[in-house]
Motif scaffolding. Structure first.
Motif, PDB file in Angstrom:
ATOM      1  N   ASP B  86      16.119 -28.467   5.760  1.00 43.09           N
ATOM      2  CA  ASP B  86      16.939 -27.364   5.246  1.00 43.09           C
ATOM      3  C   ASP B  86      16.185 -26.535   4.205  1.00 43.09           C
ATOM      4  N   SER B  87      15.010 -26.992   3.821  1.00 46.30           N
ATOM      5  CA  SER B  87      14.198 -26.233   2.857  1.00 46.30           C
ATOM      6  C   SER B  87      13.834 -24.890   3.464  1.00 46.30           C
ATOM      7  N   ALA B  88      14.208 -23.817   2.783  1.00 49.73           N
ATOM      8  CA  ALA B  88      14.013 -22.462   3.314  1.00 49.73           C
ATOM      9  C   ALA B  88      14.463 -21.452   2.262  1.00 49.73           C
ATOM     10  N   MET B  89      14.176 -20.181   2.540  1.00 52.96           N
ATOM     11  CA  MET B  89      14.803 -19.087   1.790  1.00 52.96           C
ATOM     12  C   MET B  89      16.108 -18.755   2.489  1.00 52.96           C
ATOM     13  N   TYR B  90      17.168 -18.686   1.748  1.00 56.40           N
ATOM     14  CA  TYR B  90      18.473 -18.342   2.300  1.00 56.40           C
ATOM     15  C   TYR B  90      18.854 -16.952   1.796  1.00 56.40           C
ATOM     16  N   PHE B  91      19.120 -16.071   2.736  1.00 58.39           N
ATOM     17  CA  PHE B  91      19.472 -14.694   2.399  1.00 58.39           C
ATOM     18  C   PHE B  91      20.935 -14.431   2.742  1.00 58.39           C
ATOM     19  N   CYS B  92      21.625 -13.862   1.794  1.00 56.75           N
ATOM     20  CA  CYS B  92      22.973 -13.362   2.026  1.00 56.75           C
ATOM     21  C   CYS B  92      22.862 -11.874   2.336  1.00 56.75           C
ATOM     22  N   ALA B  93      23.747 -11.359   3.158  1.00 57.15           N
ATOM     23  CA  ALA B  93      23.743  -9.934   3.471  1.00 57.15           C
ATOM     24  C   ALA B  93      25.182  -9.464   3.652  1.00 57.15           C
ATOM     25  N   SER B  94      25.372  -8.166   3.509  1.00 56.89           N
ATOM     26  CA  SER B  94      26.692  -7.603   3.750  1.00 56.89           C
ATOM     27  C   SER B  94      26.557  -6.221   4.369  1.00 56.89           C
ATOM     28  N   THR B  95      27.578  -5.822   5.113  1.00 55.06           N
ATOM     29  CA  THR B  95      27.655  -4.473   5.660  1.00 55.06           C
ATOM     30  C   THR B  95      29.081  -3.976   5.546  1.00 55.06           C
ATOM     31  N   TYR B  96      29.205  -2.643   5.554  1.00 53.05           N
ATOM     32  CA  TYR B  96      30.547  -2.072   5.595  1.00 53.05           C
ATOM     33  C   TYR B  96      31.100  -2.155   7.007  1.00 53.05           C
ATOM     34  N   ALA B  97      30.236  -1.817   7.975  1.00 50.59           N
ATOM     35  CA  ALA B  97      30.639  -1.844   9.388  1.00 50.59           C
ATOM     36  C   ALA B  97      29.912  -2.984  10.074  1.00 50.59           C
ATOM     37  N   GLY B  98      30.608  -3.735  10.905  1.00 53.77           N
ATOM     38  CA  GLY B  98      30.066  -4.970  11.450  1.00 53.77           C
ATOM     39  C   GLY B  98      28.886  -4.810  12.361  1.00 53.77           C
ATOM     40  N   GLN B  99      28.777  -3.683  13.007  1.00 56.19           N
ATOM     41  CA  GLN B  99      27.690  -3.521  13.952  1.00 56.19           C
ATOM     42  C   GLN B  99      26.386  -3.141  13.286  1.00 56.19           C
ATOM     43  N   GLY B 100      26.371  -3.156  11.969  1.00 51.61           N
ATOM     44  CA  GLY B 100      25.111  -2.898  11.273  1.00 51.61           C
ATOM     45  C   GLY B 100      24.629  -1.472  11.396  1.00 51.61           C
ATOM     46  N   THR B 101      25.555  -0.572  11.716  1.00 49.56           N
ATOM     47  CA  THR B 101      25.152   0.814  11.904  1.00 49.56           C
ATOM     48  C   THR B 101      24.447   1.383  10.678  1.00 49.56           C
ATOM     49  N   TYR B 102      24.891   0.957   9.537  1.00 50.06           N
ATOM     50  CA  TYR B 102      24.305   1.459   8.303  1.00 50.06           C
ATOM     51  C   TYR B 102      23.240   0.530   7.767  1.00 50.06           C
ATOM     52  N   GLY B 103      22.909  -0.477   8.522  1.00 45.67           N
ATOM     53  CA  GLY B 103      21.891  -1.430   8.070  1.00 45.67           C
ATOM     54  C   GLY B 103      22.475  -2.434   7.107  1.00 45.67           C
ATOM     55  N   TYR B 104      22.142  -3.669   7.297  1.00 44.14           N
ATOM     56  CA  TYR B 104      22.595  -4.703   6.387  1.00 44.14           C
ATOM     57  C   TYR B 104      21.925  -4.505   5.034  1.00 44.14           C
ATOM     58  N   THR B 105      22.594  -4.886   3.957  1.00 39.85           N
ATOM     59  CA  THR B 105      21.958  -4.986   2.654  1.00 39.85           C
ATOM     60  C   THR B 105      21.783  -6.463   2.369  1.00 39.85           C
ATOM     61  N   PHE B 106      20.540  -6.859   2.177  1.00 43.01           N
ATOM     62  CA  PHE B 106      20.228  -8.259   1.905  1.00 43.01           C
ATOM     63  C   PHE B 106      20.065  -8.490   0.414  1.00 43.01           C
ATOM     64  N   GLY B 107      20.401  -9.697  -0.017  1.00 42.62           N
ATOM     65  CA  GLY B 107      20.071 -10.131  -1.358  1.00 42.62           C
ATOM     66  C   GLY B 107      18.618 -10.583  -1.429  1.00 42.62           C
ATOM     67  N   SER B 108      18.184 -10.939  -2.617  1.00 40.10           N
ATOM     68  CA  SER B 108      16.789 -11.346  -2.824  1.00 40.10           C
ATOM     69  C   SER B 108      16.511 -12.780  -2.391  1.00 40.10           C
ATOM     70  N   GLY B 109      17.567 -13.512  -2.082  1.00 40.89           N
ATOM     71  CA  GLY B 109      17.386 -14.845  -1.524  1.00 40.89           C
ATOM     72  C   GLY B 109      17.461 -15.959  -2.549  1.00 40.89           C
ATOM     73  N   THR B 110      17.787 -17.137  -2.047  1.00 39.55           N
ATOM     74  CA  THR B 110      17.707 -18.378  -2.822  1.00 39.55           C
ATOM     75  C   THR B 110      16.707 -19.277  -2.118  1.00 39.55           C
ATOM     76  N   ARG B 111      15.699 -19.693  -2.861  1.00 33.34           N
ATOM     77  CA  ARG B 111      14.746 -20.633  -2.274  1.00 33.34           C
ATOM     78  C   ARG B 111      15.272 -22.039  -2.489  1.00 33.34           C
ATOM     79  N   LEU B 112      15.622 -22.700  -1.405  1.00 34.30           N
ATOM     80  CA  LEU B 112      16.117 -24.077  -1.471  1.00 34.30           C
ATOM     81  C   LEU B 112      14.987 -25.034  -1.118  1.00 34.30           C
ATOM     82  N   THR B 113      14.727 -25.953  -2.019  1.00 32.79           N
ATOM     83  CA  THR B 113      13.726 -26.991  -1.781  1.00 32.79           C
ATOM     84  C   THR B 113      14.431 -28.335  -1.787  1.00 32.79           C
ATOM     85  N   VAL B 114      14.345 -29.050  -0.679  1.00 34.56           N
ATOM     86  CA  VAL B 114      14.938 -30.377  -0.563  1.00 34.56           C
ATOM     87  C   VAL B 114      13.824 -31.406  -0.656  1.00 34.56           C
ATOM     88  N   VAL B 115      13.976 -32.320  -1.616  1.00 30.32           N
ATOM     89  CA  VAL B 115      12.908 -33.318  -1.843  1.00 30.32           C
ATOM     90  C   VAL B 115      13.415 -34.739  -1.568  1.00 30.32           C
TER      91      VAL B 115
END
Lengths: 112, 115
Positions: B86-115
Motif C-alpha cells: 500500500d506504500s504509494a502517493m495517494y492523490f485526492c481529486a475533485s471536479t464540478y462535473a463528473g465527466q471531467g470536462t473541466y479537468g480534475y483538480t488534484f491535491g499535492s498528495g499524501t506519501r504513505l510509507t508502510v513499514v
C-alpha cells in the motif's frame, strides 16, 4: 494492461523550440482525453483536453491533436519554456465513466 | 485559485495498522476521487464518490479500503489494515462535473510509507 501508452519516458528540447509528446491508446471506448503536467512533490495539474468528436484543441502554447483511426494523440508545446520542464501524463476516460486511465508519463526537459 | 488540500503530506505506519488520509476538495465541487501512484508506476484510479456514495471503484479498491465524507468539507480514504504494497502517493481529486470536462483538480498528495 497498458490501455494508455506513452512510449517515450523522456524528451529534451531547446528553449523556444517545439515539444511534441505522444500518447497511444488501445481501448476504443475512450472518448475523452486529457493531458496533465506534474512537478515533483505536487499533484498532477490539468493542462488541456479533447473530446473524441474533435481532432484538435488549442489553448495558448498548448495544442492537442487526436487521430482516432490511429488511436494516437499528441501534445504540442510552442514555444517551449524552461518552466515547462515536468512530467507530462496522458489520460483517457470512457463514456459514462468517472475513471481516468493514465499513461506512465514523459519527462520533458527544456534546456535554456 | 481554489485548491484541493491533502493532509498529512507524509505518513509512516506499521504494517497492519489503520490509516486515514484526509482531503478537503474544492468547495463547490460535487465529484470526489482517490488515485494512487506507486513509486515508478502509473497513477491509478481507486474510487469516485458522488452524492454521498461510491460511483465507481477499481479492482484495487477492495474491502480494506473505504471512503467517507463525514461532514460538508472533508473527504477521507481509510485503509483498515495496511500492507507493504500500500506504500504509494495517494492523490485526492475533485471536479464540478463528473465527466471531467473541466479537468480534475488534484491535491499535492499524501506519501504513505508502510513499514
Amino acid at each position: 494492461d497498458q490501455q494508455v501508452k506513452q512510449n517515450s519516458p523522456s524528451l529534451s528540447v531547446q528553449e523556444g523550440r517545439i515539444s511534441i509528446l505522444n500518447c497511444d491508446y488501445t481501448n476504443s471506448m475512450f472518448d475523452y482525453f486529457l493531458w496533465y503536467k506534474k512537478y515533483p512533490a505536487e499533484g498532477p495539474t490539468f493542462l488541456i483536453s479533447i473530446s473524441s468528436i474533435k481532432d484538435k484543441n488549442e489553448d495558448g502554447r498548448f495544442t492537442v491533436f487526436l487521430n482516432k483511426s490511429a488511436k494516437h494523440l499528441s501534445l504540442h508545446i510552442v514555444p517551449s519554456q524552461p518552466g515547462d520542464s515536468a512530467v507530462y501524463f496522458c489520460a483517457a476516460m470512457g463514456a459514462g465513466s468517472y475513471q481516468l486511465t493514465f499513461g506512465k508519463g514523459t519527462k520533458l526537459s527544456v534546456i535554456p | 485559485e481554489p485548491e484541493v488540500t491533502q493532509t498529512p503530506s507524509h505518513q509512516v505506519t506499521q504494517m497492519g495498522q489503520e490509516v486515514i488520509l484526509r482531503c478537503v476538495p474544492i468547495s463547490n465541487h460535487l465529484y470526489f476521487y482517490w488515485y494512487r501512484q506507486i513509486l515508478g508506476q502509473k497513477v491509478e484510479f481507486l474510487v469516485s464518490f458522488y452524492n454521498n456514495e461510491i460511483s465507481e471503484k477499481s479492482e484495487i479498491f477492495d474491502d480494506q479500503f473505504s471512503v467517507e465524507r463525514p461532514d460538508g468539507s472533508n473527504f477521507t480514504l481509510k485503509i483498515r489494515s495496511t500492507k507493504l504494497e500500500d506504500s504509494a502517493m495517494y492523490f485526492c481529486a475533485s471536479t464540478y462535473a463528473g465527466q471531467g470536462t473541466y479537468g480534475y483538480t488534484f491535491g499535492s498528495g499524501t506519501r504513505l510509507t508502510v513499514v
